[in-house]
Design a protein around this motif. Structure first.
Motif, mmCIF file in Angstrom:
data_model
loop_
_atom_site.group_PDB
_atom_site.id
_atom_site.type_symbol
_atom_site.label_atom_id
_atom_site.label_comp_id
_atom_site.label_asym_id
_atom_site.label_seq_id
_atom_site.Cartn_x
_atom_site.Cartn_y
_atom_site.Cartn_z
ATOM 1 N N ALA A 112 50.458 51.827 -19.829
ATOM 2 C CA ALA A 112 50.309 50.794 -18.797
ATOM 3 C C ALA A 112 49.759 51.401 -17.517
ATOM 4 C CB ALA A 112 51.658 50.135 -18.527
ATOM 5 N N TRP A 113 50.273 52.581 -17.162
ATOM 6 C CA TRP A 113 49.831 53.242 -15.931
ATOM 7 C C TRP A 113 48.335 53.523 -15.982
ATOM 8 C CZ3 TRP A 113 51.019 54.259 -11.098
ATOM 9 C CH2 TRP A 113 50.451 55.345 -10.436
ATOM 10 N N PHE A 114 47.894 54.070 -17.125
ATOM 11 C CA PHE A 114 46.477 54.421 -17.224
ATOM 12 C C PHE A 114 45.595 53.170 -17.364
ATOM 13 C CE2 PHE A 114 48.148 58.638 -18.692
ATOM 14 C CZ PHE A 114 47.619 59.369 -17.645
ATOM 15 N N SER A 115 45.994 52.253 -18.266
ATOM 16 C CA SER A 115 45.066 51.154 -18.573
ATOM 17 C C SER A 115 45.011 50.110 -17.463
ATOM 18 C CB SER A 115 45.434 50.506 -19.903
ATOM 19 O OG SER A 115 46.685 49.890 -19.817
ATOM 20 N N GLU A 116 46.133 49.899 -16.771
ATOM 21 C CA GLU A 116 46.143 48.824 -15.768
ATOM 22 C C GLU A 116 45.749 49.304 -14.375
ATOM 23 O OE1 GLU A 116 50.029 47.068 -16.041
ATOM 24 O OE2 GLU A 116 49.813 46.742 -18.197
ATOM 25 N N LEU A 117 46.014 50.566 -14.076
ATOM 26 C CA LEU A 117 45.761 51.032 -12.705
ATOM 27 C C LEU A 117 44.723 52.147 -12.625
ATOM 28 C CD1 LEU A 117 49.418 51.022 -11.346
ATOM 29 C CD2 LEU A 117 47.549 49.597 -10.544
ATOM 30 N N ILE A 118 44.979 53.230 -13.361
ATOM 31 C CA ILE A 118 44.154 54.421 -13.170
ATOM 32 C C ILE A 118 42.729 54.229 -13.693
ATOM 33 C CG2 ILE A 118 43.899 56.856 -13.784
ATOM 34 C CD1 ILE A 118 46.120 56.369 -11.805
ATOM 35 N N ILE A 119 42.623 53.702 -14.898
ATOM 36 C CA ILE A 119 41.289 53.620 -15.506
ATOM 37 C C ILE A 119 40.369 52.647 -14.758
ATOM 38 C CG2 ILE A 119 40.107 52.803 -17.596
ATOM 39 C CD1 ILE A 119 42.298 54.443 -19.084
ATOM 40 N N PRO A 120 40.842 51.444 -14.415
ATOM 41 C CA PRO A 120 39.951 50.592 -13.609
ATOM 42 C C PRO A 120 39.552 51.237 -12.282
ATOM 43 C CG PRO A 120 41.745 49.297 -14.541
ATOM 44 C CD PRO A 120 42.078 50.727 -14.810
ATOM 45 N N ALA A 121 40.506 51.934 -11.646
ATOM 46 C CA ALA A 121 40.179 52.581 -10.366
ATOM 47 C C ALA A 121 39.175 53.713 -10.567
ATOM 48 C CB ALA A 121 41.454 53.106 -9.705
ATOM 49 N N MET A 122 39.392 54.509 -11.620
ATOM 50 C CA MET A 122 38.455 55.611 -11.883
ATOM 51 C C MET A 122 37.073 55.078 -12.243
ATOM 52 S SD MET A 122 40.812 58.332 -13.965
ATOM 53 C CE MET A 122 39.556 59.613 -14.024
ATOM 54 N N GLY A 123 37.048 53.986 -13.006
ATOM 55 C CA GLY A 123 35.757 53.390 -13.361
ATOM 56 C C GLY A 123 35.011 52.914 -12.127
ATOM 57 N N ALA A 124 35.738 52.274 -11.225
ATOM 58 C CA ALA A 124 35.108 51.787 -9.988
ATOM 59 C C ALA A 124 34.582 52.950 -9.164
ATOM 60 C CB ALA A 124 36.116 50.966 -9.183
ATOM 61 N N ASN A 125 35.403 53.988 -9.027
ATOM 62 C CA ASN A 125 34.971 55.154 -8.254
ATOM 63 C C ASN A 125 33.759 55.820 -8.885
ATOM 64 O OD1 ASN A 125 36.782 55.053 -6.215
ATOM 65 N ND2 ASN A 125 38.203 56.536 -7.089
ATOM 66 N N GLU A 151 21.081 56.047 -22.355
ATOM 67 C CA GLU A 151 19.976 56.960 -22.050
ATOM 68 C C GLU A 151 19.379 57.595 -23.303
ATOM 69 O OE1 GLU A 151 18.617 57.379 -18.951
ATOM 70 O OE2 GLU A 151 19.952 55.686 -18.530
ATOM 71 N N ASN A 152 20.138 57.641 -24.392
ATOM 72 C CA ASN A 152 19.632 58.212 -25.643
ATOM 73 C C ASN A 152 19.844 57.183 -26.753
ATOM 74 O OD1 ASN A 152 19.219 59.467 -28.091
ATOM 75 N ND2 ASN A 152 20.348 61.338 -27.577
ATOM 76 N N PRO A 153 18.799 56.475 -27.153
ATOM 77 C CA PRO A 153 18.959 55.390 -28.132
ATOM 78 C C PRO A 153 19.370 55.867 -29.524
ATOM 79 C CG PRO A 153 16.711 55.449 -27.223
ATOM 80 C CD PRO A 153 17.448 56.604 -26.637
ATOM 81 N N SER A 154 19.312 57.181 -29.781
ATOM 82 C CA SER A 154 19.731 57.698 -31.094
ATOM 83 C C SER A 154 21.162 58.219 -31.065
ATOM 84 C CB SER A 154 18.800 58.834 -31.526
ATOM 85 O OG SER A 154 17.477 58.380 -31.613
ATOM 86 N N LEU A 155 21.808 58.114 -29.915
ATOM 87 C CA LEU A 155 23.147 58.702 -29.759
ATOM 88 C C LEU A 155 24.238 57.675 -30.050
ATOM 89 C CD1 LEU A 155 24.702 61.281 -28.766
ATOM 90 C CD2 LEU A 155 24.717 60.218 -26.493
ATOM 91 N N ASN A 156 25.254 58.113 -30.806
ATOM 92 C CA ASN A 156 26.476 57.332 -30.974
ATOM 93 C C ASN A 156 27.590 58.055 -30.229
ATOM 94 O OD1 ASN A 156 26.080 55.051 -33.156
ATOM 95 N ND2 ASN A 156 24.838 56.800 -33.777
ATOM 96 N N GLY A 157 28.462 57.289 -29.603
ATOM 97 C CA GLY A 157 29.532 57.893 -28.816
ATOM 98 C C GLY A 157 30.895 57.456 -29.304
ATOM 99 N N VAL A 158 31.861 58.385 -29.193
ATOM 100 C CA VAL A 158 33.248 58.093 -29.563
ATOM 101 C C VAL A 158 34.122 58.371 -28.342
ATOM 102 C CG1 VAL A 158 35.184 58.700 -31.052
ATOM 103 C CG2 VAL A 158 32.838 58.756 -31.955
ATOM 104 N N VAL A 159 34.853 57.357 -27.910
ATOM 105 C CA VAL A 159 35.812 57.545 -26.818
ATOM 106 C C VAL A 159 37.185 57.747 -27.448
ATOM 107 C CG1 VAL A 159 36.885 56.511 -24.792
ATOM 108 C CG2 VAL A 159 34.462 56.106 -25.262
ATOM 109 N N PHE A 160 37.765 58.920 -27.189
ATOM 110 C CA PHE A 160 39.060 59.274 -27.767
ATOM 111 C C PHE A 160 40.108 59.153 -26.663
ATOM 112 C CE2 PHE A 160 42.453 62.032 -29.039
ATOM 113 C CZ PHE A 160 42.447 62.092 -30.421
ATOM 114 N N ASP A 161 41.100 58.276 -26.873
ATOM 115 C CA ASP A 161 42.147 58.147 -25.845
ATOM 116 C C ASP A 161 43.392 57.509 -26.454
ATOM 117 O OD1 ASP A 161 43.422 58.185 -23.304
ATOM 118 O OD2 ASP A 161 41.487 57.893 -22.338
ATOM 119 N N LEU A 162 44.441 57.412 -25.658
ATOM 120 C CA LEU A 162 45.709 56.853 -26.129
ATOM 121 C C LEU A 162 45.505 55.427 -26.630
ATOM 122 C CD1 LEU A 162 47.938 58.078 -23.172
ATOM 123 C CD2 LEU A 162 47.869 59.041 -25.485
ATOM 124 N N PRO A 163 46.243 55.034 -27.684
ATOM 125 C CA PRO A 163 46.039 53.688 -28.241
ATOM 126 C C PRO A 163 46.168 52.582 -27.196
ATOM 127 C CG PRO A 163 47.491 54.976 -29.663
ATOM 128 C CD PRO A 163 47.238 55.818 -28.445
#
Lengths: 286, 62
Positions: free
Chosen positions: A141-154, A196-208
């Motif tokens: 909850a701490w990360f998804s509701e507060l930290i991540i939106p704030a970090m994304g904005a910054n 930026e790279n149309p041939s690239l696939n990305g994986v975001v690894f984080d807490l469920p």
């Protein structure tokens, strides 16, 4: 027999306050709080969304159901802090507030202000916290509701652009087909890399519990080549076969114990990472 | 501010007293040194801005 307390205990001698005026010092301690509450209330009320175009105090008051006299004083106070400009009887955003506080701006920092409001609440409870110890939060909850939106904005206000520019300039970047973003949170770096790279696939690894927040960004930017892997990077396998491993601002992300896991997950290639004092690590194959 | 950093805690996440520092992490320079010892070649450290540094490392051939 008790002595009667004297109004002037030292006669006409003025107490030595050192270099400053004690009343002014106390008053000054409140100034930052006033400015922050003004800013936070303006964001909560949607003032900066209303003031992209010039509007009168009466109009703001009517549309937001505010007390008319207080609304006028509120807008005056925002103007005194250079958050609004006054043109005759109308108020409008300054260039700063229109860019960073208007919710329709891609650089809006309202999520950062939401986090700061939460931290301000901790200061409101300082006495109790000092007695009982730190306030405890569930990580997801701490990360998804507060930290991540704030970090994304910054991030969108500068460091994202600088990081993506630096990474995409590397010769390995264009050849890469699979990138892992460890503790990727908002996923904006990976989304930008894949754009930026149309041939690239990305994986975001984080807490469920974090990944629903990540998926909101993926959906918003229609990043079809970005996927999510749930896990705790300290305990769970990272996967394998990555051409780039990226890590930015991770709690505990500079743990030596993670290095062998990162090495094993990587094709012979590049690793990159940052932290709040923004340390970014980028790992590539050789 | 170190005090503010210590007013809150996250279950399962161990923080150090110093602001923005977590247990199990080592300083940036030490981490880069350890990368070099554990199969990476640190090829570049890029200052992105006043607060942001990026390490770029290549995995060594086995």
């Amino acid at each position: 027999m008790h002595d009667t307390p004297r109004v002037l205990p030292d006669g006409f001698a003025v107490p030595d306050a050192g270099a400053g005026n004690p009343a002014a010092f106390i008053e000054d301690t409140l100034s930052g709080l006033r400015r922050f509450r003004l800013l936070a209330a303006a964001c909560q009320l949607g003032i900066f969304a209303k003031c992209h175009d010039p509007v009168t105090a009466d109009s703001i008051s009517a549309s937001l159901c505010l007390h008319p006299n207080l609304a006028a004083l509120f807008l005056e106070s925002l103007a005194s802090q250079q958050l609004l400009e006054k043109e005759g009887e109308r108020y409008k955003n300054t260039p700063f507030s229109d860019r960073y506080l208007n919710p329709s701006s891609p650089y809006c920092l309202q999520d950062q202000i939401t986090l700061q409001e939460h931290l301000a609440g901790l200061w409101d409870d300082l006495g109790e916290i000092l007695r009982k110890g730190p306030k405890m939060y569930e990580p997801e909850a701490w990360f998804s509701e507060l930290i991540i939106p704030a970090m994304g904005a910054n991030a969108r206000c500068g460091i994202l652009q600088k990081t993506v520019k630096a990474v995409t300039a590397l010769p390995e970047f264009r050849k890469a087909r699979l990138l892992l973003d460890i503790g990727g949170g908002h996923g904006l770096y990976t989304i930008a890399f894949c754009q930026e790279n149309p041939s690239l696939n990305g994986v975001v690894f984080d807490l469920p519990g974090v990944l629903p927040a990540t998926r909101k960004y993926i959906d918003y930017y229609q990043a079809e080549r970005v996927s999510c892997t749930p896990g705790n990077f300290f305990f769970d396998p990272l996967g394998s076969g990555f051409d780039i491993i990226f890590s930015s601002s991770n709690p505990g992300g500079k743990a030596p114990a993670l290095i062998p896991k990162i090495r094993d997950a990587l094709n012979p290639g590049v690793f990159s990472s940052t932290s709040r004092e923004m340390k970014t690590f980028l790992m590539f194959p050789s | 501010m170190n005090l503010e950093w210590n007013l809150w805690a996250i279950k399962g996440v161990q923080k150090e007293q110093r602001q923005y520092s977590f247990s199990h992490s080592v300083p940036f320079e030490e981490y880069n040194r350890l990368l070099g010892e554990q199969g990476f070649v640190v090829r570049e450290v890029v200052a992105l801005d006043e607060q942001s540094i990026m390490t770029i490392a290549n995995k060594e051939n086995p």
